[in-house]
Design a protein around this motif. Structure first.
Motif, short mmCIF file in Angstrom:
data_model
loop_
_atom_site.label_atom_id
_atom_site.label_comp_id
_atom_site.label_asym_id
_atom_site.label_seq_id
_atom_site.Cartn_x
_atom_site.Cartn_y
_atom_site.Cartn_z
N LEU A 4 7.13 -5.51 12.35
CA LEU A 4 7.20 -6.89 11.86
C LEU A 4 7.93 -6.90 10.52
O LEU A 4 7.55 -6.18 9.60
CB LEU A 4 5.76 -7.42 11.67
CG LEU A 4 5.58 -8.73 10.91
CD1 LEU A 4 6.17 -9.90 11.69
CD2 LEU A 4 4.10 -8.99 10.63
N ALA A 5 8.98 -7.72 10.41
CA ALA A 5 9.74 -7.81 9.15
C ALA A 5 9.23 -8.98 8.32
O ALA A 5 9.15 -10.11 8.80
CB ALA A 5 11.23 -7.99 9.45
N LEU A 6 8.88 -8.67 7.07
CA LEU A 6 8.41 -9.69 6.14
C LEU A 6 9.12 -9.51 4.80
O LEU A 6 9.56 -8.40 4.47
CB LEU A 6 6.90 -9.55 5.89
CG LEU A 6 5.95 -9.79 7.06
CD1 LEU A 6 4.51 -9.51 6.62
CD2 LEU A 6 6.07 -11.22 7.58
N SER A 7 9.19 -10.60 4.02
CA SER A 7 9.69 -10.46 2.66
C SER A 7 8.52 -10.59 1.70
O SER A 7 7.54 -11.30 1.99
CB SER A 7 10.75 -11.53 2.37
OG SER A 7 10.26 -12.81 2.71
N GLY A 23 -6.29 -9.48 14.19
CA GLY A 23 -6.98 -8.21 13.96
C GLY A 23 -6.11 -7.18 13.26
O GLY A 23 -6.40 -5.98 13.26
N ILE A 24 -5.02 -7.66 12.63
CA ILE A 24 -4.09 -6.73 11.96
C ILE A 24 -4.26 -6.84 10.44
O ILE A 24 -4.18 -7.94 9.87
CB ILE A 24 -2.62 -7.05 12.35
CG1 ILE A 24 -2.43 -6.92 13.87
CG2 ILE A 24 -1.65 -6.14 11.60
CD1 ILE A 24 -1.15 -7.55 14.39
N GLU A 25 -4.49 -5.70 9.81
CA GLU A 25 -4.66 -5.69 8.37
C GLU A 25 -3.63 -4.72 7.77
O GLU A 25 -3.55 -3.56 8.17
CB GLU A 25 -6.07 -5.19 8.06
CG GLU A 25 -6.47 -5.29 6.62
CD GLU A 25 -7.78 -4.52 6.36
OE1 GLU A 25 -7.94 -4.02 5.25
OE2 GLU A 25 -8.60 -4.39 7.30
N VAL A 26 -2.84 -5.23 6.83
CA VAL A 26 -1.83 -4.36 6.19
C VAL A 26 -2.56 -3.49 5.18
O VAL A 26 -3.36 -3.97 4.37
CB VAL A 26 -0.73 -5.21 5.49
CG1 VAL A 26 0.34 -4.31 4.89
CG2 VAL A 26 -0.11 -6.18 6.49
N LEU A 27 -2.29 -2.16 5.22
CA LEU A 27 -3.11 -1.23 4.46
C LEU A 27 -2.61 -0.97 3.03
O LEU A 27 -3.29 -0.31 2.26
CB LEU A 27 -3.24 0.10 5.22
CG LEU A 27 -3.96 -0.02 6.57
CD1 LEU A 27 -3.99 1.33 7.28
CD2 LEU A 27 -5.37 -0.57 6.40
N GLU A 28 -1.42 -1.49 2.68
CA GLU A 28 -0.97 -1.31 1.29
C GLU A 28 -0.47 -2.62 0.72
O GLU A 28 0.04 -3.48 1.45
CB GLU A 28 0.14 -0.26 1.24
CG GLU A 28 -0.38 1.12 1.57
CD GLU A 28 0.50 2.23 1.05
OE1 GLU A 28 0.97 2.16 -0.10
OE2 GLU A 28 0.71 3.18 1.82
N ASP A 29 -0.62 -2.76 -0.60
CA ASP A 29 -0.19 -3.97 -1.28
C ASP A 29 1.27 -3.78 -1.73
O ASP A 29 1.56 -2.90 -2.54
CB ASP A 29 -1.11 -4.18 -2.50
CG ASP A 29 -0.71 -5.40 -3.31
OD1 ASP A 29 0.35 -6.00 -3.01
OD2 ASP A 29 -1.45 -5.74 -4.25
N PRO A 39 1.92 0.68 6.66
CA PRO A 39 1.07 0.85 7.84
C PRO A 39 0.04 -0.26 7.93
O PRO A 39 -0.26 -0.92 6.93
CB PRO A 39 0.40 2.20 7.60
CG PRO A 39 0.38 2.36 6.11
CD PRO A 39 1.58 1.63 5.58
N THR A 40 -0.48 -0.47 9.12
CA THR A 40 -1.59 -1.41 9.30
C THR A 40 -2.77 -0.67 9.93
O THR A 40 -2.65 0.51 10.28
CB THR A 40 -1.21 -2.60 10.21
OG1 THR A 40 -1.15 -2.15 11.57
CG2 THR A 40 0.11 -3.22 9.82
N VAL A 47 4.62 -2.93 9.23
CA VAL A 47 5.34 -4.00 8.56
C VAL A 47 6.50 -3.38 7.78
O VAL A 47 6.30 -2.38 7.08
CB VAL A 47 4.39 -4.76 7.60
CG1 VAL A 47 5.17 -5.70 6.69
CG2 VAL A 47 3.34 -5.54 8.39
N VAL A 48 7.71 -3.94 7.92
CA VAL A 48 8.82 -3.49 7.07
C VAL A 48 9.14 -4.60 6.08
O VAL A 48 9.13 -5.78 6.42
CB VAL A 48 10.08 -3.10 7.88
CG1 VAL A 48 9.83 -1.84 8.68
CG2 VAL A 48 10.56 -4.23 8.79
N LEU A 49 9.36 -4.20 4.83
CA LEU A 49 9.64 -5.17 3.76
C LEU A 49 11.14 -5.27 3.56
O LEU A 49 11.79 -4.27 3.24
CB LEU A 49 9.00 -4.71 2.45
CG LEU A 49 7.48 -4.73 2.41
CD1 LEU A 49 7.00 -4.16 1.08
CD2 LEU A 49 6.93 -6.14 2.62
N VAL A 50 11.69 -6.46 3.77
CA VAL A 50 13.13 -6.65 3.60
C VAL A 50 13.38 -7.90 2.76
O VAL A 50 12.49 -8.74 2.60
CB VAL A 50 13.88 -6.74 4.96
CG1 VAL A 50 13.67 -5.48 5.76
CG2 VAL A 50 13.46 -7.95 5.76
#
Ligand code: PRP
Length: 213
Positions: A4-7, A23-29, A39-40, A47-50
């Motif tokens: 999943l790509a998010l900014s 039920g998905i929790e992103v494990l890093e801030d 990772p989740t 999740v990829v940050l772009v």
């Protein structure tokens, strides 16, 4: 694996509750970590940050299976090859025209003046002024549009407005509201076929979560 790509920022923050519903929790801030792949709690979801403007490109070419991106970014990108199943109703704002508070925009338009318009949103701005029959010289910028009228670079800007605080702090006023913006879910069309079950599940849960708001 589902990618999943998010900014970073508002879109990331406002997507978290939708992910939680699935039920998905992103494990890093992302504000604390330098990692670009997060990772989740689901081993097969990451999740990829772009950059916001790169989200449609990542999804279009399959660097991510799905992404969340503003309508403004989608329009500027062209959104070729992207399946857009949902308006997520998050990160709401608007695209507006703004000028210095001592510039008489209405009179300039009435007189048929040629306006210099600085913006990152050249497609949206070009369409808007063409429909209105106003001649413009477009100046492409990549940020801090508010500076353009203050330095004499442009008569007007086309930019995102949310609270209006940035305009006010820079002695600018909103003179036209071009369109309302919210963020949309976009999906890679090949992934939709190859990973149909997990992607459809995420789309369905997001759709339900939006309706409950
Ligand atoms: C947007 C926009 C304005 C600001 C408006 O910038 O470009 O500068 O938000 O918000 P306001 O009306 O609540 O003051 P953003 O923070 O999204 O970053 P950007 O400059 O990279 O677009």
């Amino acid at each position: 694996m589902i990618t999943l790509a998010l900014s970073k920022g508002r879109i990331f923050d406002e997507t978290l509750p939708l992910l939680a519903a699935a039920g998905i929790e992103v494990l890093e801030d992302p504000e604390k970590s330098r990692k670009l792949i997060l990772p989740t709690n689901q081993p097969d979801v990451r999740v990829v940050l772009v950059r916001a403007t790169d989200v449609p490109t990542y999804v279009q070419y399959g660097g991510a299976d799905l992404g969340v991106t503003g309508k403004d970014t989608l329009i500027e990108h062209g959104a070729q090859g992207l399946y857009q199943p949902l308006d997520l109703q998050i990160a709401k704002c608007r695209v507006s025209v703004a000028v210095r508070n001592d510039f008489d925009y209405q009179q300039a338009v009435r007189q048929g003046a040629r306006l210099r318009v600085a913006t990152k949103y050249t497609s949206i701005a070009r369409d808007f002024f063409a429909t209105k029959g106003v001649h413009v010289d477009m100046i492409k910028l990549y940020g801090s549009m508010e500076l353009a009228p203050l330095t004499g670079l442009a008569d007007a800007i086309v930019d995102l407005v949310s609270t209006g605080n940035t305009l006010k702090a820079n002695h600018l006023v909103e003179v036209e509201r071009i369109m309302d913006i919210s963020s949309h879910l976009v999906v890679n069309q090949a992934a939709l076929k190859l990973k149909q079950a997990p992607l459809k599940r995420i789309i369905d849960v997001f759709a339900q979560a939006i309706q409950q708001d």
